[in-house]
Design an enzyme around this catalytic site. Structure first.
Site, PDB file in Angstrom:
ATOM      1  N   LYS A 187       0.880  -1.192   0.000  1.00 38.25           N
ATOM      2  CA  LYS A 187       0.000   0.000   0.000  1.00 38.25           C
ATOM      3  C   LYS A 187       0.905   1.226   0.000  1.00 38.25           C
ATOM      4  O   LYS A 187       1.419   1.647   1.035  1.00 38.25           O
ATOM      5  CB  LYS A 187      -0.882  -0.017   1.260  1.00 38.25           C
ATOM      6  CG  LYS A 187      -2.236   0.619   1.111  1.00 38.25           C
ATOM      7  CD  LYS A 187      -2.318   2.115   1.059  1.00 38.25           C
ATOM      8  CE  LYS A 187      -1.843   2.957   2.182  1.00 38.25           C
ATOM      9  NZ  LYS A 187      -1.666   4.366   1.716  1.00 38.25           N
ATOM     10  N   SER A 241       4.802   8.048   9.948  1.00 38.55           N
ATOM     11  CA  SER A 241       4.854   8.861  11.166  1.00 38.55           C
ATOM     12  C   SER A 241       4.710   7.996  12.413  1.00 38.55           C
ATOM     13  O   SER A 241       4.158   6.885  12.366  1.00 38.55           O
ATOM     14  CB  SER A 241       3.737   9.901  11.131  1.00 38.55           C
ATOM     15  OG  SER A 241       2.489   9.249  11.136  1.00 38.55           O
ATOM     16  N   GLU A 262       9.526   1.883  10.929  1.00 35.49           N
ATOM     17  CA  GLU A 262      10.557   2.917  10.762  1.00 35.49           C
ATOM     18  C   GLU A 262       9.809   4.239  10.799  1.00 35.49           C
ATOM     19  O   GLU A 262       9.059   4.559   9.879  1.00 35.49           O
ATOM     20  CB  GLU A 262      11.297   2.684   9.444  1.00 35.49           C
ATOM     21  CG  GLU A 262      12.648   3.343   9.405  1.00 35.49           C
ATOM     22  CD  GLU A 262      12.596   4.686   8.712  1.00 35.49           C
ATOM     23  OE1 GLU A 262      12.341   5.692   9.418  1.00 35.49           O
ATOM     24  OE2 GLU A 262      12.806   4.724   7.490  1.00 35.49           O
ATOM     25  N   CYS A 296      13.187  11.259   7.402  1.00 35.80           N
ATOM     26  CA  CYS A 296      13.083  11.022   8.848  1.00 35.80           C
ATOM     27  C   CYS A 296      14.457  11.149   9.504  1.00 35.80           C
ATOM     28  O   CYS A 296      14.560  11.312  10.710  1.00 35.80           O
ATOM     29  CB  CYS A 296      12.433   9.685   9.122  1.00 35.80           C
ATOM     30  SG  CYS A 296      12.789   8.487   7.868  1.00 35.80           S
ATOM     31  N   GLU A 394       8.905  16.818  14.970  1.00 36.98           N
ATOM     32  CA  GLU A 394       9.393  16.611  13.602  1.00 36.98           C
ATOM     33  C   GLU A 394       8.640  17.551  12.650  1.00 36.98           C
ATOM     34  O   GLU A 394       7.419  17.492  12.537  1.00 36.98           O
ATOM     35  CB  GLU A 394       9.157  15.153  13.197  1.00 36.98           C
ATOM     36  CG  GLU A 394       9.762  14.810  11.858  1.00 36.98           C
ATOM     37  CD  GLU A 394       9.624  13.332  11.515  1.00 36.98           C
ATOM     38  OE1 GLU A 394       8.542  12.770  11.737  1.00 36.98           O
ATOM     39  OE2 GLU A 394      10.604  12.757  11.008  1.00 36.98           O
TER      40      GLU A 394
HETATM   41  P1  ADP Z   1       2.220  11.305   6.755  1.00 36.45           P
HETATM   42  O1  ADP Z   1       1.454  11.903   7.896  1.00 36.45           O
HETATM   43  O2  ADP Z   1       3.539  11.908   6.574  1.00 36.45           O
HETATM   44  O3  ADP Z   1       1.459  11.177   5.481  1.00 36.45           O
HETATM   45  P2  ADP Z   1       1.674   8.627   7.564  1.00 36.45           P
HETATM   46  O4  ADP Z   1       2.366   7.872   8.618  1.00 36.45           O
HETATM   47  O5  ADP Z   1       0.260   9.033   7.848  1.00 36.45           O
HETATM   48  O6  ADP Z   1       2.581   9.844   7.232  1.00 36.45           O
HETATM   49  O7  ADP Z   1       1.681   7.843   6.191  1.00 36.45           O
HETATM   50  C1  ADP Z   1       2.565   6.797   5.859  1.00 36.45           C
HETATM   51  C2  ADP Z   1       1.782   5.666   5.233  1.00 36.45           C
HETATM   52  O8  ADP Z   1       0.867   5.165   6.208  1.00 36.45           O
HETATM   53  C3  ADP Z   1       0.922   6.070   4.034  1.00 36.45           C
HETATM   54  O9  ADP Z   1       0.937   5.014   3.091  1.00 36.45           O
HETATM   55  C4  ADP Z   1      -0.454   6.217   4.646  1.00 36.45           C
HETATM   56  O10 ADP Z   1      -1.501   6.047   3.731  1.00 36.45           O
HETATM   57  C5  ADP Z   1      -0.446   5.099   5.665  1.00 36.45           C
HETATM   58  N1  ADP Z   1      -1.422   5.243   6.754  1.00 36.45           N
HETATM   59  C6  ADP Z   1      -1.932   6.382   7.286  1.00 36.45           C
HETATM   60  N2  ADP Z   1      -2.796   6.099   8.279  1.00 36.45           N
HETATM   61  C7  ADP Z   1      -2.854   4.748   8.390  1.00 36.45           C
HETATM   62  C8  ADP Z   1      -3.550   3.832   9.238  1.00 36.45           C
HETATM   63  N3  ADP Z   1      -4.387   4.234  10.186  1.00 36.45           N
HETATM   64  N4  ADP Z   1      -3.320   2.511   9.066  1.00 36.45           N
HETATM   65  C9  ADP Z   1      -2.464   2.068   8.133  1.00 36.45           C
HETATM   66  N5  ADP Z   1      -1.781   2.872   7.303  1.00 36.45           N
HETATM   67  C10 ADP Z   1      -1.965   4.195   7.417  1.00 36.45           C
END
Ligand code: ADP
Length: 490
Positions: A187, A241, A262, A296, A394
């Protein structure tokens, strides 16, 4: 401004709504997502978005592929397919470069020659592993027993990746997961799904059986959450994140799937009084401004010894003023592109305003650049104190915080005073200090008189709230394998 012409393959790719890739076929999603060029803010294409039903299909395809031809492939042939994929990525590096430059915004030359080429190198490194994943014969004390271990794949791995290095972050996870014999549901980040979809097509061309690599773009709370919670997924490899990492751990509790994370960082970078400033100043500058601060490992907290503080600040300011910032696909070629989105731009500008209100001085940049696309001026904040939000949280954008210090013990304690622990580093010519920092800095990676180096062979990952598990090198195989102990009566 004139833009680099898009390659015919890229034009074709963008010209239709890209479907999901499941079981070697193109599959419709449950929604459509806009793909936005952050250099212009306009929609350049659309991709299908997966919901729970499509994630179900992809997991079923990956499960079935485990016992299909992929599961019966010899380690030698598995390695050969991974090598084939590496060769295809390198041969099509310009296509990867354009796709990543378009939806991420980074300079095309960087996307092609760094992100795509290093991804190919990553696959090549892991292509050598399948026939070297060895178990052991254990000298057990029970009479008439033979005990040996088998190192087996986890099974179905869900890989969830971020937008800052769209191809490379996929490579970091996918290459070891394939080397270990797993099947994959990937994904990619909703902002940057193009190169992952293209990679799925190359995997088929490289000879991977259908169902080994399934790609399901979608929103995090939608496709990502469904994958993280799915009972048919054995492992999640995640980069993103810290807040989302926590949600993934909670979602994984249902079937106790294995998780490696990570996550974020707020790296401390220290310039000691005796540092070679000719190297340290540009080194510390690019430690933060590389990839526009959207790493990061960005060296976001720059501690500078008071005796060289003003000199360093002056050098940093000159470098910031000399930077060229513009669209990733500009023919002219720029040092930096835009930040990923309007949301991110507003967040970064909010941090700059907050730092100024708290008493920091802005010695370079400080605002939005132009009014088209999501560009932020490379910004340097001086006079930052440890308790300001800009020094603790961050920012993930082009904002460097400079903090003066007086002695080694003090700066080590301040550097380590962070919930994160992904990367840290220092610049010094004192051998004793090098050794003390190498041991004392609390981070998964410590860079001394350099910054940002990674290698497919060298472990990478975080301490503290920067996550757990080590990607790359032999450590990465541990993330995608499990050990079975086999006893045999003699
Ligand atoms: P950012 O806030 O920088 O976009 P995220 O950690 O939200 O960073 O995004 C990193 C990845 O995690 C993306 O592929 C995002 O779609 C996915 N993501 C965001 N929220 C969720 C969640 N609740 N469960 C699984 N994957 C998620």
């Amino acid at each position: 401004m004139s833009l680099i012409s898009r390659l015919p393959e890229v034009e074709e790719f963008l010209s239709r709504v890209q479907p999901l890739r499941i079981d070697g076929a193109e599959v419709a999603g449950s929604s459509e997502l806009d793909v936005v060029d952050p250099s212009s803010g306009s929609v350049i294409s659309r991709v299908a978005g997966a919901g729970a039903a499509q994630v179900d299909m992809a997991v079923a395809a990956a499960r079935a592929a485990l016992s299909g031809p992929w599961g019966r492939l010899s380690p030698h042939d598995r390695g050969r397919l991974i090598w084939n994929l590496a060769e295809l990525i390198e041969a099509r590096k310009a296509i990867f470069g354009q796709l990543d430059a378009l939806d991420n915004g980074k300079p095309f030359a960087v996307a092609r020659d760094v992100d795509a080429v290093w991804s190919a190198r990553h696959f090549r490194y892991f292509a050598g592993w399948p026939d070297k994943i060895e178990g052991a014969t254990i000298p057990v004390s029970t009479p008439n027993r033979l005990n040996h271990t088998r190192i087996e794949p986890m099974g179905v791995c869900g890989l969830i990746t971020p937008w800052n290095y769209p191809t490379l972050m996929v490579a970091w996870k996918l290459a070891p997961a394939l080397a270990a014999g797993n099947t994959i549901v990937l994904k990619p980040a909703e902002q940057t799904p193009l190169s992952a979809l293209y990679l799925a097509d190359l995997a088929l061309e490289a000879g991977f059986p259908p169902g080994v690599l399934n790609v399901v773009p979608g929103l995090g709370g939608d496709a990502g959450a469904a994958l993280a919670a799915h009972p048919g997924v054995d492992k999640i490899g995640f980069t993103g994140s810290t807040a989302t990492g926590r949600q993934i751990v909670m979602a994984s509790a249902g079937n106790l799937k294995k998780v490696s994370l990570e996550l974020g960082g707020k790296a401390a970078n220290i310039i000691f009084a005796d540092a070679d400033l000719e190297r340290a100043v540009p080194g510390a500058f690019w430690a933060l401004f590389g990839n526009n601060g959207q790493s990061c490992t960005a060296g976001a907290r720059l501690f500078v010894h008071r005796s060289v503080h003003d000199q360093v600040l002056d050098g940093l300011r000159k470098l910031a003023e000399g930077l060229s910032v513009g669209p990733g696909m500009d023919l002219k070629g720029h040092d930096l592109g835009p930040v990923i989105s309007r949301v991110q731009m507003d967040k970064v500008l909010g941090y700059i305003a907050d730092g100024r209100t708290g008493g920091a001085q802005c010695i370079a940049g400080g605002g939005r650049l132009g009014d088209t696309g999501w560009f932020v001026q490379p910004t340097i904040l001086a006079g930052v104190s440890d308790d300001m939000r800009v020094a603790r949280e961050e920012i993930f954008g082009p904002v460097l915080c400079v903090l003066p210090f007086d002695d080694e013990d003090e700066v080590l304690a301040r550097a380590n005073d962070s919930e994160y622990g992904l990367a840290a580093g220092c610049w010094t010519r004192n051998a004793g200090c090098v050794a003390r920092m190498g041991a004392g800095l609390h981070a998964g990676t410590v860079w001394i008189n350099c910054w940002g180096d990674t290698d497919a062979a060298s472990p990478f990952g975080g301490m503290g709230q920067s996550g757990y598990g080590r990607e790359m090198g032999r450590d990465a195989l541990a993330l995608y394998t499990q050990t079975k102990s086999v006893w045999q009566g003699l």
